[in-house]
Write a protein that holds these residues in place. Structure first.
Motif, PDB file in Angstrom:
ATOM      1  N   ALA A 144      15.301   2.787   7.480  1.00 61.85           N
ATOM      2  CA  ALA A 144      15.601   4.193   8.535  1.00 61.85           C
ATOM      3  C   ALA A 144      16.882   4.447   8.569  1.00 61.85           C
ATOM      4  O   ALA A 144      17.203   5.621   8.505  1.00 61.85           O
ATOM      5  N   ALA A 145      17.702   3.472   8.567  1.00 65.12           N
ATOM      6  CA  ALA A 145      19.073   3.745   8.876  1.00 65.12           C
ATOM      7  C   ALA A 145      19.745   4.309   7.744  1.00 65.12           C
ATOM      8  O   ALA A 145      20.708   5.187   7.887  1.00 65.12           O
ATOM      9  N   GLU A 146      19.301   4.099   6.546  1.00 66.11           N
ATOM     10  CA  GLU A 146      19.767   4.857   5.442  1.00 66.11           C
ATOM     11  C   GLU A 146      19.048   6.192   4.982  1.00 66.11           C
ATOM     12  O   GLU A 146      19.211   6.666   3.973  1.00 66.11           O
ATOM     13  N   ASP A 147      17.851   6.025   5.478  1.00 63.76           N
ATOM     14  CA  ASP A 147      16.915   7.305   5.411  1.00 63.76           C
ATOM     15  C   ASP A 147      16.693   7.221   3.895  1.00 63.76           C
ATOM     16  O   ASP A 147      16.656   8.191   3.117  1.00 63.76           O
ATOM     17  N   GLN A 148      16.356   5.985   3.207  1.00 57.43           N
ATOM     18  CA  GLN A 148      16.301   5.821   1.923  1.00 57.43           C
ATOM     19  C   GLN A 148      14.897   4.873   1.323  1.00 57.43           C
ATOM     20  O   GLN A 148      14.649   3.934   1.888  1.00 57.43           O
ATOM     21  N   ASP A 210      11.715   1.144   9.932  1.00 57.44           N
ATOM     22  CA  ASP A 210      11.652   0.610   8.469  1.00 57.44           C
ATOM     23  C   ASP A 210      10.002   0.535   8.200  1.00 57.44           C
ATOM     24  O   ASP A 210       9.481   0.562   9.046  1.00 57.44           O
ATOM     25  N   ARG A 211       9.971   0.671   6.923  1.00 58.22           N
ATOM     26  CA  ARG A 211       8.529   0.770   6.412  1.00 58.22           C
ATOM     27  C   ARG A 211       8.318  -0.120   5.081  1.00 58.22           C
ATOM     28  O   ARG A 211       9.428  -0.142   4.179  1.00 58.22           O
ATOM     29  N   LEU A 212       7.467  -0.610   4.863  1.00 60.95           N
ATOM     30  CA  LEU A 212       6.858  -1.276   3.653  1.00 60.95           C
ATOM     31  C   LEU A 212       5.572  -0.474   2.949  1.00 60.95           C
ATOM     32  O   LEU A 212       4.634  -0.342   3.964  1.00 60.95           O
ATOM     33  N   GLU A 230       9.156  11.468   2.354  1.00 58.85           N
ATOM     34  CA  GLU A 230       9.102  12.653   3.491  1.00 58.85           C
ATOM     35  C   GLU A 230       7.811  12.222   4.315  1.00 58.85           C
ATOM     36  O   GLU A 230       7.965  12.164   5.517  1.00 58.85           O
ATOM     37  N   LEU A 231       6.931  11.452   3.605  1.00 58.44           N
ATOM     38  CA  LEU A 231       5.474  11.285   4.502  1.00 58.44           C
ATOM     39  C   LEU A 231       5.855   9.705   5.214  1.00 58.44           C
ATOM     40  O   LEU A 231       5.202   9.514   6.468  1.00 58.44           O
ATOM     41  N   ILE A 232       6.378   8.741   4.820  1.00 56.73           N
ATOM     42  CA  ILE A 232       6.720   7.489   5.294  1.00 56.73           C
ATOM     43  C   ILE A 232       7.136   7.374   6.634  1.00 56.73           C
ATOM     44  O   ILE A 232       7.108   6.286   7.086  1.00 56.73           O
ATOM     45  N   ARG A 233       7.895   8.354   6.958  1.00 55.22           N
ATOM     46  CA  ARG A 233       8.831   8.018   8.040  1.00 55.22           C
ATOM     47  C   ARG A 233       7.935   8.249   9.286  1.00 55.22           C
ATOM     48  O   ARG A 233       8.589   8.102  10.552  1.00 55.22           O
ATOM     49  N   GLN A 234       6.528   8.689   9.130  1.00 54.39           N
ATOM     50  CA  GLN A 234       5.829   8.694  10.281  1.00 54.39           C
ATOM     51  C   GLN A 234       5.247   7.363  10.838  1.00 54.39           C
ATOM     52  O   GLN A 234       5.508   6.384   9.913  1.00 54.39           O
ATOM     53  N   ASP A 256      -7.335   9.398  -9.678  1.00 59.49           N
ATOM     54  CA  ASP A 256      -7.755   8.033  -9.826  1.00 59.49           C
ATOM     55  C   ASP A 256      -8.041   7.703  -8.418  1.00 59.49           C
ATOM     56  O   ASP A 256      -7.694   8.285  -7.459  1.00 59.49           O
ATOM     57  N   ASN A 257      -8.705   6.421  -8.144  1.00 58.59           N
ATOM     58  CA  ASN A 257      -8.726   5.820  -6.746  1.00 58.59           C
ATOM     59  C   ASN A 257      -7.409   5.619  -6.119  1.00 58.59           C
ATOM     60  O   ASN A 257      -6.548   5.431  -6.896  1.00 58.59           O
ATOM     61  N   ALA A 258      -7.394   6.000  -5.094  1.00 56.12           N
ATOM     62  CA  ALA A 258      -6.229   6.112  -4.121  1.00 56.12           C
ATOM     63  C   ALA A 258      -6.057   5.141  -2.964  1.00 56.12           C
ATOM     64  O   ALA A 258      -6.929   5.429  -2.284  1.00 56.12           O
ATOM     65  N   THR A 259      -5.364   4.238  -3.141  1.00 55.31           N
ATOM     66  CA  THR A 259      -5.175   3.257  -2.000  1.00 55.31           C
ATOM     67  C   THR A 259      -3.823   2.849  -1.270  1.00 55.31           C
ATOM     68  O   THR A 259      -3.209   2.811  -2.431  1.00 55.31           O
ATOM     69  N   LEU A 260      -3.655   2.551  -0.351  1.00 54.13           N
ATOM     70  CA  LEU A 260      -2.296   2.269   0.309  1.00 54.13           C
ATOM     71  C   LEU A 260      -2.397   1.565   1.508  1.00 54.13           C
ATOM     72  O   LEU A 260      -3.446   1.773   2.111  1.00 54.13           O
ATOM     73  N   ALA A 261      -1.471   0.648   1.521  1.00 53.27           N
ATOM     74  CA  ALA A 261      -1.435  -0.042   2.862  1.00 53.27           C
ATOM     75  C   ALA A 261       0.129  -0.178   3.237  1.00 53.27           C
ATOM     76  O   ALA A 261       0.929  -0.122   2.504  1.00 53.27           O
ATOM     77  N   ILE A 262       0.314   0.003   4.604  1.00 54.17           N
ATOM     78  CA  ILE A 262       1.807   0.160   5.124  1.00 54.17           C
ATOM     79  C   ILE A 262       2.040  -0.879   6.171  1.00 54.17           C
ATOM     80  O   ILE A 262       1.054  -1.137   7.200  1.00 54.17           O
ATOM     81  N   LEU A 263       3.116  -1.391   6.295  1.00 54.64           N
ATOM     82  CA  LEU A 263       3.504  -2.331   7.423  1.00 54.64           C
ATOM     83  C   LEU A 263       4.635  -1.425   7.905  1.00 54.64           C
ATOM     84  O   LEU A 263       5.675  -1.353   7.222  1.00 54.64           O
ATOM     85  N   ALA A 264       4.667  -1.146   9.280  1.00 53.56           N
ATOM     86  CA  ALA A 264       5.791  -0.414   9.699  1.00 53.56           C
ATOM     87  C   ALA A 264       6.273  -1.065  10.979  1.00 53.56           C
ATOM     88  O   ALA A 264       5.714  -1.608  11.976  1.00 53.56           O
TER      89      ALA A 264
END
Length: 327
Positions: A144-148, A210-212, A230-234, A256-264
């Motif tokens: 988040a600090a670098e928005d990268q 920050d996000r993974l 754009e979307l991960i910042r939520q 294709d099958n779409a799957t995601l997991a997030i650690l925020a």
């Protein structure tokens, strides 16, 4: 040696999970994911929180069984980590256990090389992040600090080999881009020995914001890095739902099958001062002069009270009635 935080240090961020999954245009969901550590504070103190994701290989048999077995085995094996075992060692041990389980599944069914899955796993802990990856499911990190947003994991497909040939000058970029086997995996879970394993460590822990992001190629193969950024910042779950909603809105015919997991990482609420107690007024402090003055007032009031009681307690004098003229 553990260094205790200073009393003025900001509280450690809270790690929250998010996930999203969609079958897409496929007839079966062959992706799987899981988490560990959120409901176990004792484990979290030395093992952090784990997210793992696997994408069963649709061109092979039992892709669904392979991905679910890999995720379950890695998660359960990592959960046996002892406090003295390092996180990278525990991750590698869990990865090898997952590979052995899927390899045995292959040998009991269709044979080696005929059952497989990708796998990516990441651990967020007090000292940073660690990950392992086999195949082309990806791990992204957002600061988040670098928005990268940065791809942290390395893909294990033939395209990587083609790019090394382009870099060496033995292959033209146009030929590499058009190669029919560029998406073919060169490493996956389910072989007797894993050909390529990507491991990584970042010593900088997650800070608030920050996000993974762990995702299968049904996500990163359709959503550009700009979309993901754009979307991960939520917050974690809204971000996951927004990514799946974006894929559904695009409605790609061969999705294709779409799957995601997030650690925020989110900022922890600062503790309120004097928690559990309320400010109470201090009792008055009396000097000897205050006490003497109070005593004099009490004596005066006592004297006045006695005088009044004597005055109003007397029987009133009654004038004698005049004598009557009648007998």
């Amino acid at each position: 040696m553990t260094i205790a935080p200073s009393p003025t240090a900001a509280p450690a961020p809270i790690i929250t999970p998010g996930n999203g999954q969609w079958i897409g245009a496929r007839g079966e969901q062959q992706d799987a994911f899981g988490f560990h550590g959120f409901d176990d504070p004792d484990f979290r103190a030395h093992g952090g929180v784990l997210a793992v994701l696997a994408d069963g290989m649709g061109g092979l048999q039992q892709g669904r069984a392979a991905s679910q077995l890999a995720v379950t085995t890695l998660r359960q094996t990592y959960a046996t980590k002892a406090p003295e075992e390092s996180i990278p060692n525990a991750l590698d041990r869990a990865l090898q256990a997952a590979n052995t389980a899927v390899y045995q599944l292959a040998m009991e069914s269709d044979g080696e090389g005929q059952v497989g899955t990708t796998l990516v796993a990441a651990v967020a802990h007090a000292h940073g992040i660690d990950w392992v990856n086999v195949g082309d499911s990806r791990l992204y990190g957002y600061r988040a600090a670098e928005d990268q947003l940065t791809q942290l994991s390395q893909d294990h497909n033939y395209a990587v080999i083609l790019q090394t040939q382009v870099a060496a000058g033995t292959l033209e970029q146009a030929d590499a881009d058009a190669h029919p086997d560029r998406a073919a995996l060169v490493s996956f879970i389910g072989l007797k020995q894993i050909p390529y394993i990507d491991t990584g460590t970042k010593k900088m822990p997650l800070a608030p914001g920050d996000r993974l992001l762990l995702c299968s190629d049904g996500v990163h193969g359709r959503l550009s890095d700009e979309h993901l950024h754009e979307l991960i910042r939520q917050p974690a779950q809204p971000a996951a739902e927004a990514m799946i909603a974006t894929l559904k809105a695009a409605a790609y015919p061969r999705q294709d099958n779409a799957t995601l997991a997030i650690l925020a990482a989110e900022a922890a609420a600062a503790p309120e001062p004097n928690s559990g107690t309320k400010d109470r007024p201090s009792p008055p402090r009396w000097s000897k002069w205050h006490l003497l003055a109070l005593s004099a007032l009490l004596l005066l009031a006592l004297g006045i009270g006695i005088g009044l009681s004597l005055r109003f307690g007397q029987t009133p004098e009654v004038e004698p009635e005049p004598e009557s003229d009648h007998l």
